[in-house]
Design an enzyme around this catalytic site. Structure first.
Site, PDB file in Angstrom:
ATOM      1  N   GLY A  71       0.872  -1.183  -0.069  1.00 47.13           N
ATOM      2  CA  GLY A  71       0.012   0.001   0.045  1.00 47.13           C
ATOM      3  C   GLY A  71       1.022   1.221   0.055  1.00 47.13           C
ATOM      4  O   GLY A  71       0.527   2.208  -0.705  1.00 47.13           O
ATOM      5  N   ASN A 151      -8.005   4.010   8.344  1.00 44.00           N
ATOM      6  CA  ASN A 151      -7.586   2.907   9.073  1.00 44.00           C
ATOM      7  C   ASN A 151      -7.640   2.923  10.640  1.00 44.00           C
ATOM      8  O   ASN A 151      -7.675   1.935  11.099  1.00 44.00           O
ATOM      9  CB  ASN A 151      -5.836   2.602   8.689  1.00 44.00           C
ATOM     10  CG  ASN A 151      -5.230   3.881   8.578  1.00 44.00           C
ATOM     11  OD1 ASN A 151      -5.683   4.881   7.999  1.00 44.00           O
ATOM     12  ND2 ASN A 151      -4.198   3.941   9.645  1.00 44.00           N
ATOM     13  N   THR A 237      11.989  -6.938 -10.665  1.00 46.26           N
ATOM     14  CA  THR A 237      11.402  -8.349 -11.022  1.00 46.26           C
ATOM     15  C   THR A 237      10.326  -8.418 -10.198  1.00 46.26           C
ATOM     16  O   THR A 237       9.943  -8.137  -9.168  1.00 46.26           O
ATOM     17  CB  THR A 237      12.549  -9.365 -10.727  1.00 46.26           C
ATOM     18  OG1 THR A 237      13.619  -9.196 -11.533  1.00 46.26           O
ATOM     19  CG2 THR A 237      11.990 -10.654 -10.701  1.00 46.26           C
ATOM     20  N   CYS A 325       1.508   1.415  12.255  1.00 47.59           N
ATOM     21  CA  CYS A 325       2.894   1.906  11.655  1.00 47.59           C
ATOM     22  C   CYS A 325       3.203   2.822  12.687  1.00 47.59           C
ATOM     23  O   CYS A 325       4.293   3.111  12.945  1.00 47.59           O
ATOM     24  CB  CYS A 325       2.584   2.720  10.476  1.00 47.59           C
ATOM     25  SG  CYS A 325       1.124   1.977   9.430  1.00 47.59           S
TER      26      CYS A 325
END
Ligand code: PLP
Length: 386
Positions: A71, A151, A237, A325
């Site tokens: 995110g 959130n 990748t 967080c």
């Protein structure tokens, strides 16, 4: 001691079906999807199937999905990428003070690069009025970034109301739907958004993988420059096992949506009403109806959220004071502060978030444990409530 996990906004458990689909891509099917041999081709097929599954969940075309590392990267890529691509047209951006740091920090970075950002303030119920958004946009506004759901409180943003109107004015619209995906229906056409961020680990997929929806024709400068992967929009990748997991998680998220809106919502409501009725002087933070079905944010007067979280953890109940967080730091929640709530209510806030794996037994345990812990902390602080 039975452990109860009620911090699903921080992260969710990987669904076993997701893990099973991922496993071969670590082992015998380890090819690089950019290689032309058979190993590469089977990895490429799996990546494209995952792209279709993610696209189907949000009702867009598969080529409009760009895989990212989660995110945070999707938010950065959207906000910084759109601003860079559109900088010649205008330099004004509109967002909200209660956005996730992945959007706020990106906006602050843009301010150092000559962009101007208007930060809208939510109401005391956490909601942003569509009128406030439409009043804030100007002729030089190039981007509006508003989260689909918060959130910390679960309060829904006004994206469905403002998206079509902003589109008419030619403004690029980004929404951070990281918390909304798998909890409420998300269809890019309904909202008329151009950019949308999502992250697998919030809906029973693996950590470290997500996606950015980029509407066909949306100007976007890439954040990661490299080998030209993802149509030149994101070098690097591809994380094949993670992307396969995201694809399966997206399929399951669509399938379990009715359960989130039904069974999980009633478990949440039962727990919330039980806590409010058993613990005096408890306040709900955020709009009571206009919010996600699986999360609640409550403040218990006289109790510090941090102390409560630690005490509950000792009793086996995992909850949070707000955004994971930020855990480790005692800074007050920027979301509740932006809502204009008084300091003691901000300090006493607790976020409890369920998932489709939450059981009625876990809710009973939480209901048995939380009131006692709150009372004990209040007694220790010498606070009396009658
Ligand atoms: N946006 C919101 C609303 C979130 O809740 C989170 C995670 O907490 C993120 C973005 C960041 O997502 P990720 O953890 O995948 O980087």
């Amino acid at each position: 001691m039975p452990r109860v996990y009620l911090d699903n906004n921080a992260t969710t458990a990987v669904d076993r079906l997701v893990l099973e689909e991922m496993q071969p891509f670590f082992l015998e099917r380890f090819g690089n999807p950019s290689s032309i041999h058979a190993y590469g081709q089977e990895a490429r097929r799996a990546v494209e199937e995952a792209r279709e599954r993610v696209a189907s969940l949000i009702s867009c075309e598969p080529p409009e999905i760009v895989f990212t590392s989660g995110g945070t990267e999707a938010d950065n890529a959207a906000v910084i990428g759109a601003a860079r691509a559109l900088g010649g047209r205008g330099r004004h951006i509109v967002t909200c003070m209660a956005e996730h740091p992945a959007v706020l920090r990106a906006c602050e970075f843009l301010e150092t690069q000559g962009y101007e950002v208007s930060y809208l303030q939510p109401g005391t119920d956490g909601a942003i009025s569509p009128e406030a958004v439409l009043t804030a946009v100007r002729d030089d506004t190039i981007l509006v970034s508003l989260m689909a759901a918060n959130n910390e409180t679960g309060v829904l943003g006004p994206i469905a109301e403002v998206g079509p109107k902003l589109k008419e004015r030619g403004i690029v619209v980004h929404t951070d739907a990281v918390q909304a995906i798998g909890k409420v229906p998300v269809h890019v056409e309904d909202w008329q958004v151009d950019l949308l961020s999502l992250s697998a680990h919030k809906f029973h997929g693996p950590k470290g993988v997500g996606a950015l929806y980029v509407r066909r024709g949306t100007p976007l400068a890439p954040l990661l420059l490299g080998g030209g992967q993802e149509r030149g929009l994101r070098g690097g990748t591809l994380n094949t096992p993670g992307i396969v997991g995201l694809g399966k998680a997206a399929e399951l998220a669509g399938r379990y949506l009715p359960e989130m809106e039904g069974r999980v919502r009633s478990l949440r409501d039962g727990l919330e009403e039980g806590l409010i009725s058993r613990i005096v002087d408890t306040q709900r933070n955020g709009h009571p109806e206009n919010r996600l079905p699986h999360v609640m944010n409550l403040s218990f007067s006289g109790v510090h959220g941090e102390a409560l979280t630690i005490s509950l953890d000792l009793q086996g109940v995992a909850v949070s004071t707000g955004a994971a967080c930020h855990s480790g730091s005692v800074a007050p929640s920027h979301v509740l502060v932006a809502m204009g709530l008084p300091a003691d209510r901000v300090q006493g806030a607790l976020r409890i978030s369920l998932s489709r794996l939450t059981t009625p037994k876990e809710i009973d345990t939480a209901l048995a444990v939380i009131p006692g812990v709150v009372h004990r902390l209040r007694e220790a602080a010498g606070v009396r409530f009658f």
